[in-house]
Design a protein around this motif. Structure first.
Motif, PDB file in Angstrom:
ATOM      1  N   GLY A 276       0.647  -1.380   0.005  1.00 39.16           N
ATOM      2  CA  GLY A 276       0.117  -0.075  -0.081  1.00 39.16           C
ATOM      3  C   GLY A 276       0.917   1.414   0.028  1.00 39.16           C
ATOM      4  N   VAL A 277       0.360   2.253  -0.621  1.00 37.39           N
ATOM      5  CA  VAL A 277       1.388   3.540  -0.713  1.00 37.39           C
ATOM      6  C   VAL A 277       0.202   4.750  -0.647  1.00 37.39           C
ATOM      7  CG1 VAL A 277       1.100   3.469  -3.295  1.00 37.39           C
ATOM      8  CG2 VAL A 277       3.083   4.881  -2.276  1.00 37.39           C
ATOM      9  N   ASP A 278       0.619   5.826   0.120  1.00 39.14           N
ATOM     10  CA  ASP A 278      -0.117   7.151  -0.038  1.00 39.14           C
ATOM     11  C   ASP A 278       0.271   7.966  -1.409  1.00 39.14           C
ATOM     12  OD1 ASP A 278      -0.691   9.648   0.502  1.00 39.14           O
ATOM     13  OD2 ASP A 278       0.491   9.831   2.513  1.00 39.14           O
ATOM     14  N   THR A 279      -0.834   8.137  -1.937  1.00 43.54           N
ATOM     15  CA  THR A 279      -0.838   8.912  -3.261  1.00 43.54           C
ATOM     16  C   THR A 279       0.089  10.141  -3.454  1.00 43.54           C
ATOM     17  OG1 THR A 279      -2.978   9.725  -3.269  1.00 43.54           O
ATOM     18  CG2 THR A 279      -2.619   7.180  -4.228  1.00 43.54           C
ATOM     19  N   ALA A 280       0.028  10.973  -1.950  1.00 43.40           N
ATOM     20  CA  ALA A 280       0.400  11.966  -1.935  1.00 43.40           C
ATOM     21  C   ALA A 280       1.872  12.009  -1.101  1.00 43.40           C
ATOM     22  CB  ALA A 280      -0.363  12.945  -1.191  1.00 43.40           C
ATOM     23  N   ASN A 281       2.374  10.866  -1.239  1.00 43.02           N
ATOM     24  CA  ASN A 281       3.642  10.641  -0.392  1.00 43.02           C
ATOM     25  C   ASN A 281       4.696  11.486  -1.313  1.00 43.02           C
ATOM     26  OD1 ASN A 281       6.579   9.189  -0.530  1.00 43.02           O
ATOM     27  ND2 ASN A 281       5.559   7.945   1.058  1.00 43.02           N
ATOM     28  N   THR A 282       5.556  12.011  -0.437  1.00 44.04           N
ATOM     29  CA  THR A 282       6.522  13.223  -0.886  1.00 44.04           C
ATOM     30  C   THR A 282       7.960  12.843  -1.277  1.00 44.04           C
ATOM     31  OG1 THR A 282       7.115  14.015   1.124  1.00 44.04           O
ATOM     32  CG2 THR A 282       5.275  15.012   0.021  1.00 44.04           C
ATOM     33  N   THR A 283       7.994  11.353  -0.970  1.00 46.53           N
ATOM     34  CA  THR A 283       9.534  10.495  -1.059  1.00 46.53           C
ATOM     35  C   THR A 283       9.450  10.042  -2.637  1.00 46.53           C
ATOM     36  OG1 THR A 283       8.832   8.494  -0.159  1.00 46.53           O
ATOM     37  CG2 THR A 283       9.496  10.335   1.372  1.00 46.53           C
ATOM     38  N   GLY A 284       8.473  10.163  -3.371  1.00 47.13           N
ATOM     39  CA  GLY A 284       8.642   9.382  -4.608  1.00 47.13           C
ATOM     40  C   GLY A 284       8.378   7.967  -4.741  1.00 47.13           C
ATOM     41  N   ALA A 285       7.506   7.451  -3.687  1.00 53.26           N
ATOM     42  CA  ALA A 285       7.395   6.253  -3.600  1.00 53.26           C
ATOM     43  C   ALA A 285       6.361   5.564  -4.604  1.00 53.26           C
ATOM     44  CB  ALA A 285       6.510   5.880  -2.214  1.00 53.26           C
ATOM     45  N   PRO A 286       5.494   6.559  -4.812  1.00 56.12           N
ATOM     46  CA  PRO A 286       4.574   5.955  -6.073  1.00 56.12           C
ATOM     47  C   PRO A 286       5.160   5.776  -7.190  1.00 56.12           C
ATOM     48  CG  PRO A 286       3.474   7.475  -4.667  1.00 56.12           C
ATOM     49  CD  PRO A 286       4.778   7.627  -4.140  1.00 56.12           C
ATOM     50  N   ARG A 287       6.117   6.568  -7.546  1.00 51.91           N
ATOM     51  CA  ARG A 287       6.651   6.456  -9.001  1.00 51.91           C
ATOM     52  C   ARG A 287       7.791   5.200  -8.769  1.00 51.91           C
ATOM     53  NH1 ARG A 287       7.038  11.870  -7.605  1.00 51.91           N
ATOM     54  NH2 ARG A 287       9.027  11.908  -6.928  1.00 51.91           N
ATOM     55  N   LEU A 288       8.372   5.213  -7.473  1.00 48.03           N
ATOM     56  CA  LEU A 288       9.244   3.847  -7.555  1.00 48.03           C
ATOM     57  C   LEU A 288       8.551   2.799  -7.913  1.00 48.03           C
ATOM     58  CD1 LEU A 288      11.825   2.548  -6.411  1.00 48.03           C
ATOM     59  CD2 LEU A 288      10.779   2.573  -4.109  1.00 48.03           C
ATOM     60  N   TYR A 289       7.377   2.576  -7.330  1.00 44.47           N
ATOM     61  CA  TYR A 289       6.654   1.250  -7.554  1.00 44.47           C
ATOM     62  C   TYR A 289       5.965   1.108  -9.038  1.00 44.47           C
ATOM     63  CZ  TYR A 289       6.426   1.629  -2.426  1.00 44.47           C
ATOM     64  OH  TYR A 289       6.843   1.820  -1.012  1.00 44.47           O
ATOM     65  N   ASP A 290       5.852   2.181  -9.434  1.00 45.37           N
ATOM     66  CA  ASP A 290       5.235   2.118 -10.981  1.00 45.37           C
ATOM     67  C   ASP A 290       6.620   1.695 -11.896  1.00 45.37           C
ATOM     68  OD1 ASP A 290       3.427   3.044 -13.049  1.00 45.37           O
ATOM     69  OD2 ASP A 290       5.011   4.298 -13.469  1.00 45.37           O
ATOM     70  N   ARG A 291       7.705   2.371 -11.538  1.00 46.44           N
ATOM     71  CA  ARG A 291       8.954   1.862 -12.325  1.00 46.44           C
ATOM     72  C   ARG A 291       9.203   0.520 -12.286  1.00 46.44           C
ATOM     73  NH1 ARG A 291      11.329   6.690 -10.072  1.00 46.44           N
ATOM     74  NH2 ARG A 291      12.593   5.288  -8.831  1.00 46.44           N
ATOM     75  N   HIS A 292       8.842  -0.034 -11.137  1.00 39.14           N
ATOM     76  CA  HIS A 292       9.353  -1.636 -10.840  1.00 39.14           C
ATOM     77  C   HIS A 292       7.974  -2.518 -11.158  1.00 39.14           C
ATOM     78  CE1 HIS A 292      12.555   0.305  -8.801  1.00 39.14           C
ATOM     79  NE2 HIS A 292      13.231  -0.778  -9.072  1.00 39.14           N
ATOM     80  N   GLY A 293       7.256  -1.992 -11.934  1.00 39.57           N
ATOM     81  CA  GLY A 293       6.130  -2.684 -12.582  1.00 39.57           C
ATOM     82  C   GLY A 293       4.964  -2.920 -11.765  1.00 39.57           C
ATOM     83  N   MET A 294       4.754  -2.275 -10.602  1.00 44.38           N
ATOM     84  CA  MET A 294       3.598  -2.553  -9.878  1.00 44.38           C
ATOM     85  C   MET A 294       2.535  -1.637 -10.340  1.00 44.38           C
ATOM     86  SD  MET A 294       5.004  -2.789  -6.008  1.00 44.38           S
ATOM     87  CE  MET A 294       3.870  -3.907  -5.510  1.00 44.38           C
ATOM     88  N   SER A 295       1.176  -2.052 -10.239  1.00 44.12           N
ATOM     89  CA  SER A 295      -0.050  -1.529 -10.994  1.00 44.12           C
ATOM     90  C   SER A 295      -0.957  -1.357  -9.655  1.00 44.12           C
ATOM     91  CB  SER A 295      -0.722  -2.131 -12.007  1.00 44.12           C
ATOM     92  OG  SER A 295      -0.888  -3.628 -11.867  1.00 44.12           O
ATOM     93  N   VAL A 296      -2.125  -0.567  -9.868  1.00 45.40           N
ATOM     94  CA  VAL A 296      -3.076  -0.320  -8.885  1.00 45.40           C
ATOM     95  C   VAL A 296      -4.055  -1.525  -8.771  1.00 45.40           C
ATOM     96  CG1 VAL A 296      -4.916   1.169  -8.038  1.00 45.40           C
ATOM     97  CG2 VAL A 296      -3.029   2.185  -9.112  1.00 45.40           C
ATOM     98  N   HIS A 297      -4.045  -2.094  -7.643  1.00 44.73           N
ATOM     99  CA  HIS A 297      -5.122  -3.290  -7.433  1.00 44.73           C
ATOM    100  C   HIS A 297      -6.590  -2.750  -6.999  1.00 44.73           C
ATOM    101  CE1 HIS A 297      -6.828  -6.859  -6.436  1.00 44.73           C
ATOM    102  NE2 HIS A 297      -6.487  -7.054  -5.100  1.00 44.73           N
ATOM    103  N   TYR A 298      -6.478  -1.753  -5.879  1.00 46.70           N
ATOM    104  CA  TYR A 298      -7.540  -0.968  -5.734  1.00 46.70           C
ATOM    105  C   TYR A 298      -7.208   0.396  -5.019  1.00 46.70           C
ATOM    106  CZ  TYR A 298      -7.359  -3.382  -1.163  1.00 46.70           C
ATOM    107  OH  TYR A 298      -6.667  -3.950   0.091  1.00 46.70           O
ATOM    108  N   THR A 299      -8.102   1.046  -4.615  1.00 43.16           N
ATOM    109  CA  THR A 299      -7.908   2.396  -3.910  1.00 43.16           C
ATOM    110  C   THR A 299      -8.807   2.384  -2.767  1.00 43.16           C
ATOM    111  OG1 THR A 299      -7.530   3.258  -6.164  1.00 43.16           O
ATOM    112  CG2 THR A 299      -7.940   4.839  -4.390  1.00 43.16           C
ATOM    113  N   VAL A 300      -8.110   3.347  -1.684  1.00 44.05           N
ATOM    114  CA  VAL A 300      -8.548   3.457  -0.200  1.00 44.05           C
ATOM    115  C   VAL A 300      -8.554   4.886  -0.021  1.00 44.05           C
ATOM    116  CG1 VAL A 300      -8.271   2.925   1.955  1.00 44.05           C
ATOM    117  CG2 VAL A 300      -8.173   1.061   0.320  1.00 44.05           C
ATOM    118  N   ASP A 301      -9.611   5.442   0.590  1.00 46.21           N
ATOM    119  CA  ASP A 301      -9.734   6.707   1.096  1.00 46.21           C
ATOM    120  C   ASP A 301      -9.725   6.625   2.632  1.00 46.21           C
ATOM    121  OD1 ASP A 301      -9.810   8.349  -1.304  1.00 46.21           O
ATOM    122  OD2 ASP A 301     -11.991   8.215  -1.397  1.00 46.21           O
ATOM    123  N   THR A 302      -8.889   7.884   3.218  1.00 44.22           N
ATOM    124  CA  THR A 302      -9.087   8.160   4.752  1.00 44.22           C
ATOM    125  C   THR A 302      -9.952   9.225   4.741  1.00 44.22           C
ATOM    126  OG1 THR A 302      -6.654   7.621   4.723  1.00 44.22           O
ATOM    127  CG2 THR A 302      -7.678   8.953   6.504  1.00 44.22           C
TER     128      THR A 302
END
Length: 308
Positions: A276-302
């Motif tokens: 799971g990843v915070d879409t507003a993460n400022t460390t670049g984690a969403p881009r990291l996971y995308d570069r390594h072939g990960m795709s969205v399974h489902y989305t959760v709101d807080t």
């Protein structure tokens, strides 16, 4: 027949798991809740099941479940809420009870208000109009991501010169992961500092395979990052958290840990890994996971409610 309600007990874990998997099937198309996860939640040391849990039945059928816990010792309170469709009255009763208990818990902590967070699928079985009518709002969005694994492709990467990865075999290494976690996530949204003992329960340390927890070390900077994974979910291998200290970011260490985990899961015969990843993460984690072939399974709101 009118609804009936009562607190949960540990003996209710199988029935709660069945309810959550029914909700999973509706929201994401497949059951992904394991019994041991529910049992760990019910055993949380900061939860008094008599006061912090709710079950609602329609006749003999469990249709709604709520759980409340407090990791802040202040005004921040967390809740879970699951309900089957077409049981709005049951959902409302659990929500009202959790709000009342959150206010009470915050007052016990010496806080003037309760700031309550609830994580829900973006298309939940819970009627979100009910939340909005009670003053709740969405404050954050998360993606649950997944990636297919292939043992022929996903082989353990070779660390660059001066960098090493080690398993957390010793107690001292586990304490080190805790310290790295606290430092790496200190500035993240909704981070709550946790003492070592509390953190061990949070990660269900008794059921954790510590050979799937790694520390990355730089010869100059020392221990600079970690990855904590677990292999006890039926649906997929799971990366619970990955973090690199601010001073060591931008050097590819997060990607190194990620590829190392992919290889470990593939070698165990797993065909899917998730996180799971915070879409507003400022460390670049969403881009990291995308570069390594990960795709969205489902989305959760807080969802958040501020209760005076």
């Amino acid at each position: 027949m009118p609804y009936s309600s009562r607190p949960a007990t540990l003996d209710d874990a199988p029935g709660i798991t069945e309810l959550l998997n029914r909700v999973d099937e509706i929201e994401i198309g497949r059951p992904e809740t394991d019994l041991h996860t529910v049992e760990a939640d019910l055993r949380h040391p900061e939860i008094d099941l008599r006061r912090d849990s709710w079950l609602v039945f329609d006749g003999e059928r469990l249709v709604a479940y709520g759980l409340l816990w407090d990791e802040s010792g202040g005004d921040r309170i967390d809740v879970d809420h699951y309900v089957l469709p077409d049981h709005r009255e049951a959902a409302a009763s659990v929500l009202a009870a959790m709000e009342d208990r959150a206010r009470e818990k915050a007052r016990e902590n010496g806080a003037a208000r309760a700031v309550v967070h609830l994580h829900l699928n973006v298309a939940p079985t819970l009627d979100t109009l009910l939340l909005r009518e009670r003053g709740w709002r969405v404050v954050r969005r998360y993606h649950v991501m997944r990636r297919d694994l292939d043992p022929a492709r996903d082989r353990a990467p070779e660390p660059p010169a001066g960098v090493r990865i080690r398993e957390c075999a010793a107690e001292a290494d586990r304490a080190r992961v805790h310290a790295l976690y606290q430092a790496a996530f200190a500035r993240h949204f909704d981070f709550q500092p946790r003492a070592y003992g509390s953190w061990l329960h949070d990660v269900d340390a008794e059921g954790l395979d510590w050979s799937l927890v790694w520390i990355v070390t730089d010869d100059v900077l020392g221990d600079v990052g970690f990855l904590l994974a677990r292999d006890d979910r039926e649906a997929m291998g799971w990366i619970r958290s990955i973090g690199v200290l601010p001073g060591a970011r931008g050097r590819g260490l997060g990607g190194l840990l990620l590829r190392h985990a992919f290889a470990a899961f593939a070698a165990r015969g797993r065909d899917v890994v998730g996180l799971g990843v915070d879409t507003a993460n400022t460390t670049g984690a969403p881009r990291l996971y995308d570069r390594h072939g990960m795709s969205v399974h489902y989305t959760v709101d807080t969802w958040e409610a501020v209760l005076d």
